[in-house]
Enzyme design. Structure first.
Site, PDB file in Angstrom:
ATOM      1  CG  ASN A  10      -1.733   1.220   1.389  1.00 32.65           C
ATOM      2  OD1 ASN A  10      -1.791   2.058   0.476  1.00 32.65           O
ATOM      3  ND2 ASN A  10      -2.396   1.362   2.536  1.00 32.65           N
ATOM      4  CE  LYS A  12      -0.128   3.228   4.772  1.00 33.93           C
ATOM      5  NZ  LYS A  12       0.007   3.341   6.221  1.00 33.93           N
ATOM      6  CG  HIS A  96      -5.725   2.020   5.331  1.00 32.17           C
ATOM      7  ND1 HIS A  96      -5.287   2.968   6.230  1.00 32.17           N
ATOM      8  CD2 HIS A  96      -4.716   1.140   5.169  1.00 32.17           C
ATOM      9  CE1 HIS A  96      -4.043   2.660   6.579  1.00 32.17           C
ATOM     10  NE2 HIS A  96      -3.672   1.568   5.951  1.00 32.17           N
ATOM     11  CD  GLU A  98      -2.828   5.616   6.715  1.00 36.69           C
ATOM     12  OE1 GLU A  98      -2.837   5.648   5.472  1.00 36.69           O
ATOM     13  OE2 GLU A  98      -1.909   5.102   7.377  1.00 36.69           O
ATOM     14  CD  GLU A 168      -3.310  -2.281   7.426  1.00 31.32           C
ATOM     15  OE1 GLU A 168      -2.357  -2.640   6.735  1.00 31.32           O
ATOM     16  OE2 GLU A 168      -3.797  -1.142   7.375  1.00 31.32           O
ATOM     17  N   GLY A 174       2.737   2.602  10.747  1.00 35.43           N
ATOM     18  CA  GLY A 174       3.674   3.706  10.562  1.00 35.43           C
ATOM     19  C   GLY A 174       4.415   4.105  11.827  1.00 35.43           C
ATOM     20  CB  SER A 213       5.486  -1.457  12.023  1.00 35.02           C
ATOM     21  OG  SER A 213       5.100  -0.110  12.251  1.00 35.02           O
TER      22      SER A 213
HETATM   23  P1  13P Z   1       3.222   0.648   7.651  1.00 35.81           P
HETATM   24  O1  13P Z   1       3.738  -0.666   7.067  1.00 35.81           O
HETATM   25  O2  13P Z   1       3.927   1.838   7.104  1.00 35.81           O
HETATM   26  O3  13P Z   1       3.148   0.588   9.132  1.00 35.81           O
HETATM   27  O4  13P Z   1       1.704   0.784   7.122  1.00 35.81           O
HETATM   28  C1  13P Z   1       0.850  -0.291   7.255  1.00 35.81           C
HETATM   29  C2  13P Z   1      -0.400   0.001   6.502  1.00 35.81           C
HETATM   30  O5  13P Z   1      -1.175   0.864   6.870  1.00 35.81           O
HETATM   31  C3  13P Z   1      -0.668  -0.794   5.283  1.00 35.81           C
HETATM   32  O6  13P Z   1      -1.947  -0.571   4.796  1.00 35.81           O
END
Ligand code: 13P
Length: 257
Positions: A10, A12, A96, A98, A168, A174, A213
């Site tokens: 992903n 983003k 997601h 976010e 997640e 992150g 992560s």
């Molecule tokens: P990170 O791997 O940067 O922690 O992000 C995970 C994520 O949100 C994947 O959709």
């Protein structure tokens, strides 16, 4: 049944035409050298067509990071799952955290997006996960089960299609702080039990991947757990070497059932 591990990147809000070229090339090599895994890249919408065109003829698949719950009409700025399928995508990330947080997507909207994606013939990657406050309050399992039931109750076993579930935990995204493999496995097993409440075969065949992560250093340990069928990778998916190493670790995993 053997579930084929899935490793999805992903990206983003990251990427450019040049970076898409490089990351897709590396991901194509990974996908073609490891037919024991399924490999997906999810760039921003404007780079999807470029990624699909480049990946044609390889085993690499392309996914979007979101889709509208509508098929067409007066919805400025939205992109439908049908359009994503039309340009050659096969996956769509839905729900997601976010988007749940920043775009106020609730369980009902996420379920509608999931349903719209399956109707369009694509596979949704449904993200669910608890916040740090939820976890501290001992509500992680309830929150995750509730987010999943909102979707399963709306679409049923037949409407789940080739859907994937991504666990997640919000506090692990992150932050560099991944969930411990045993703690993640516990939630993955719960997710499979919730799916089994609706349909046993659905629970057996559905891939449940971990996100938050994921790095080269923790991937193999996570993938060694019986219900962790791959990863949804954020930051590390922007580094071709890291993403490739995570993919190889997923390939080393097998699920005799
Ligand atoms: P990170 O791997 O940067 O922690 O992000 C995970 C994520 O949100 C994947 O959709």
């Amino acid at each position: 049944m053997m579930r084929r591990p899935l490793v999805a990147g992903n990206w983003k809000l990251n990427g450019s035409r040049a970076q898409t070229t490089d990351l897709v090339a590396a991901s194509m090599r990974l996908a073609d050298q490891h037919d024991e895994i399924e490999c997906v890249v999810c760039p921003p919408n404007v780079y999807l067509q470029q990624a699909v065109d480049q990946a044609t003829g390889s085993r690499l698949e392309v996914g979007a990071q979101d889709a509208s719950d509508h098929e067409a009409g007066a919805f400025t700025g939205e992109v439908s799952a049908g359009m994503l399928g039309d340009v050659g995508c096969s996956y769509v990330i839905v729900g997601h955290s976010e988007r749940r947080e920043r775009h106020a997507e609730d369980d009902v909207l996420v379920a509608a997006k999931f349903a719209a994606t399956v109707r369009a013939g694509l596979a949704p990657i449904l993200c669910i996960g608890e916040s740090l406050a939820d976890r501290d309050d001992g509500r992680a399992a309830d929150v995750v089960a509730g987010q999943l039931r909102a979707v399963v109750d709306m679409v049923g076993a037949t409407g789940f299609g080739a859907g994937v579930v991504a666990y997640e935990p919000v506090w692990a995204i992150g932050t560099g702080r991944s969930a411990d493999a045993d703690a993640a496995q516990e939630i993955h097993a719960l997710i499979r039990r919730v799916l089994a409440e609706t349909d046993h075969a659905l629970a057996e065949r559905t891939r449940i991947v971990y996100g938050g992560s994921v790095k080269v250093g923790n991937a193999a340990e996570l993938f060694s757990r019986p219900d962790i069928d791959g990863a949804l990778v954020g930051g590390a998916s922007l580094d071709a070497e890291q993403f490739t190493a995570i993919g190889r670790a997923a390939g080393a995993r097998a699920h005799p059932e």
